[in-house]
Structures are given as structure tokens and as C-alpha cells.
Design a protein around this motif. Sequence first.
Motif, PDB file in Angstrom:
ATOM      1  N   UNK A  13      80.720  15.176  29.933  1.00 42.40           N
ATOM      2  CA  UNK A  13      79.716  16.220  30.144  1.00 42.40           C
ATOM      3  C   UNK A  13      79.039  16.005  31.492  1.00 42.40           C
ATOM      4  N   UNK A  14      79.196  16.995  32.398  1.00 41.83           N
ATOM      5  CA  UNK A  14      78.634  16.814  33.741  1.00 41.83           C
ATOM      6  C   UNK A  14      77.497  17.784  34.015  1.00 41.83           C
ATOM      7  N   UNK A  15      76.909  18.340  32.935  1.00 40.94           N
ATOM      8  CA  UNK A  15      75.880  19.370  33.092  1.00 40.94           C
ATOM      9  C   UNK A  15      74.710  18.978  33.976  1.00 40.94           C
ATOM     10  N   UNK A  21      81.513  26.456  40.182  1.00 36.68           N
ATOM     11  CA  UNK A  21      80.597  26.435  39.028  1.00 36.68           C
ATOM     12  C   UNK A  21      79.154  26.278  39.479  1.00 36.68           C
ATOM     13  N   UNK A  32      76.393  26.523  33.873  1.00 38.77           N
ATOM     14  CA  UNK A  32      77.151  25.421  34.487  1.00 38.77           C
ATOM     15  C   UNK A  32      77.875  24.606  33.421  1.00 38.77           C
ATOM     16  N   UNK A  33      77.166  24.266  32.345  1.00 36.43           N
ATOM     17  CA  UNK A  33      77.776  23.426  31.295  1.00 36.43           C
ATOM     18  C   UNK A  33      78.914  24.147  30.589  1.00 36.43           C
ATOM     19  N   UNK A  46      76.367  29.084  38.788  1.00 40.13           N
ATOM     20  CA  UNK A  46      75.186  28.725  37.989  1.00 40.13           C
ATOM     21  C   UNK A  46      73.904  28.894  38.804  1.00 40.13           C
ATOM     22  N   UNK A 101      74.096  19.806  37.680  1.00 37.64           N
ATOM     23  CA  UNK A 101      73.512  21.074  38.121  1.00 37.64           C
ATOM     24  C   UNK A 101      72.014  20.950  38.395  1.00 37.64           C
ATOM     25  N   UNK A 102      71.379  19.946  37.818  1.00 43.24           N
ATOM     26  CA  UNK A 102      69.915  19.859  37.888  1.00 43.24           C
ATOM     27  C   UNK A 102      69.384  20.006  39.314  1.00 43.24           C
ATOM     28  N   UNK A 117      71.650  26.028  33.883  1.00 41.15           N
ATOM     29  CA  UNK A 117      72.169  24.815  33.252  1.00 41.15           C
ATOM     30  C   UNK A 117      73.227  25.163  32.198  1.00 41.15           C
TER      31      UNK A 117
END
Lengths: 99, 246
Positions: free
Chosen positions: B157-159, A63, A92-93, A67, B162-163, A89
Motif C-alpha cells: 500500500x503506497x497511499x 496517479x 490515489x490509493x 489524484x 500522495x500525502x 488520497x
Amino acid sequence: MIPAIIVCAAVTFSLRFVPVLVAHRYRDREDLQEFAALLPAGLMLILVVYTLLEADSGAQLGRLLLAAAVSVLVKLGTKNFLVGFVAGFLVYSLSGLLF
Amino acid sequence: MNTEKGSLAWALRVTVPVAMGYLPLGMAFGAYSVSLGFAPYLAPLTALVVFAGSIEFLLVGLVAASVGLAQIVVTTLLVNSRHIFYGFSYPSHLLHSPFAKVYGPYALTDEAYALISSGVHPTTQRELLLVQGVSHFYWVFGAAVGAFAGGLVPDSFDGFDFALTGLFSLLFVDALAGASRRVAILAAAGVSIGVGLLLPRSLFLLGAMLCYALLCVLLVRFAGSRPGRSSGRRGHGSATAAEGTV
């Protein structure tokens, strides 16, 4: 955490402050300018790999790679850093819901 | 609205690109910090005191992994080493008050540098400090919002994981696009990553970065570009590459 913040801030401040003081002395050194020009790209790539090593699973690694690729492609297409970042973002989410 | 150069409205207008980067990334940082288990107030505090973007993400990660202060010093030195070269073209002659002389370099982030040296060209101490101060506010405010509102995000939620990957991937592409010796950079980075992977995981970042810095020194010393090439252009490339970096 507080000692870490102070140490990090002190090092960062030194890196920014000292050169301003000695700016005139070294600003014409070509080898330093060349060294400075080489550093950022490689350091950033090393940081990308560092964040990938933090992945908990193969699925999460996949992922992140997907992303990141989308993010870079959208950024190159739109020339907009923020749009690229948000696109990655979202990918990925949303991919987290699938895998 | 008064948008005369040197007014707050003027500063808010010229820093819009910085706000577009700092607010969402600051929020991502705040939420990330809280997701690692830190109290919400620590994110805006870090943002206020350190004010250096990517190292702050790494900092909370390193502290969460309980590494020593020595590794934090070395990592900060390496990650922020690029800041050394901003001072050379920073208009420090505009700064007169003791506060300004300290705060100006203190708040000299990649974006501030890019804005000051390419877009805004401040001509007074007030203009220079306004641009930097407003940028500083965006970053701290973003971190505070992310830290206090990010706690409302469910654990599943692991978004925000990605940051960092996203930030560094985009900065890598930016930096590479602005560099003149791309093949050499990619080769040196590839070797350094390989070396880092051979080390224990906790030493990857340090080992790979030291190896890369060393290879860059060797590249400059033994495979430097021909004297005829303009160093001014390379300097400019470096400034362009810094755009978008936090």
C-alpha cells in the motif's frame, strides 16, 4: 536523524522567534510585506514538482497527477481542505489497484 | 460542559478546524516516516520538537536520502521563511511568564497564526497558550498514531506517498487564491522550476527555491505595485493564504 531534528527545530524556532523580537521595527516595511505575499504560492508549486520528481514510474506519476487534480477540484468545490485531501488520497490509493 | 473563554473545553471547540487538519496529516506524517524506515518513536518526537508540518515531511525524506545538515538548514530556512512575517502581528504583548515568551513563538504554526489572527483573538496569556498547546497536542498525537498503527499497513500500500503531493497542491491553490500578483507568481515559479530541472536532481529544491526567492526580490524592487495600492490588503491576503498550511 536526531541531529537533523535539532537543526531543523532550531532554524524553525529562530524564524518564528526573532521576528517577534523585532516586530515593531519592521512591521510597516511595505517591500517586506510584498515579498512575503509573493513567496508562499511559488514555493508550494516548486514543492509539488519536487514530490512529482520522486515518483518511481510513469504510472505512479500519472496517479499522483490525477489524484492531485481531483483533490484540488474537490477542495475548490467543497471549500474544505480536508475533504479535498481525503478525496485525492482515495483516488490515489484506489488507482493503485488498477495500474 | 464549561465552555467559558479560557477553559480547556473552549480551546478544544475553537481548535476543531486545526484538529481536522492536524490529526489526519499528522497520521500521514507518522506513517510516511515509518515507511521510509525510521523507528516509530521518531515521528512523534519530530512532531513535538519541530512542530512545523510540511518541513517535517521534507525532513524525513531528506534524512532518508542522506543529505547533509547544511542542505537541511537551507531547506528549512526557505520552506519556513514565511513564518518570519507571522511574528509581526502575533500578540506577544499577552505573554508574561518566561515559558510563555518562548513557547508562544515556538508553537506559532500557520494554523495557529491563522486562528489567532482571524478567528479567536485571544485576550489573555492563558487563552493564547491553550489554543497553541492544544494544536501542538493534535499534531504530536496524530504523528504517534500514524507511526505506530501505520506500521500495520502492508508494504504494497503506497497511499501515503500522495500525502505530500496532495498537501502542497492544496496549499498552492490556497496561496494562489490569496495572492494579488498571480501571473507574476506563476511566471516566476515556472522559470524557477525550469532552472531547478536543469540542475542535478539533488539540487532541484534548493536551486528552484533560491531562484524563486531572488525573482520575488526583483519583482518587488523593479516591478512593485503602484504606491496607491493598499499594502494592508496584501498583508491580509498573505494571512488568508496561510490558512490550511501546516
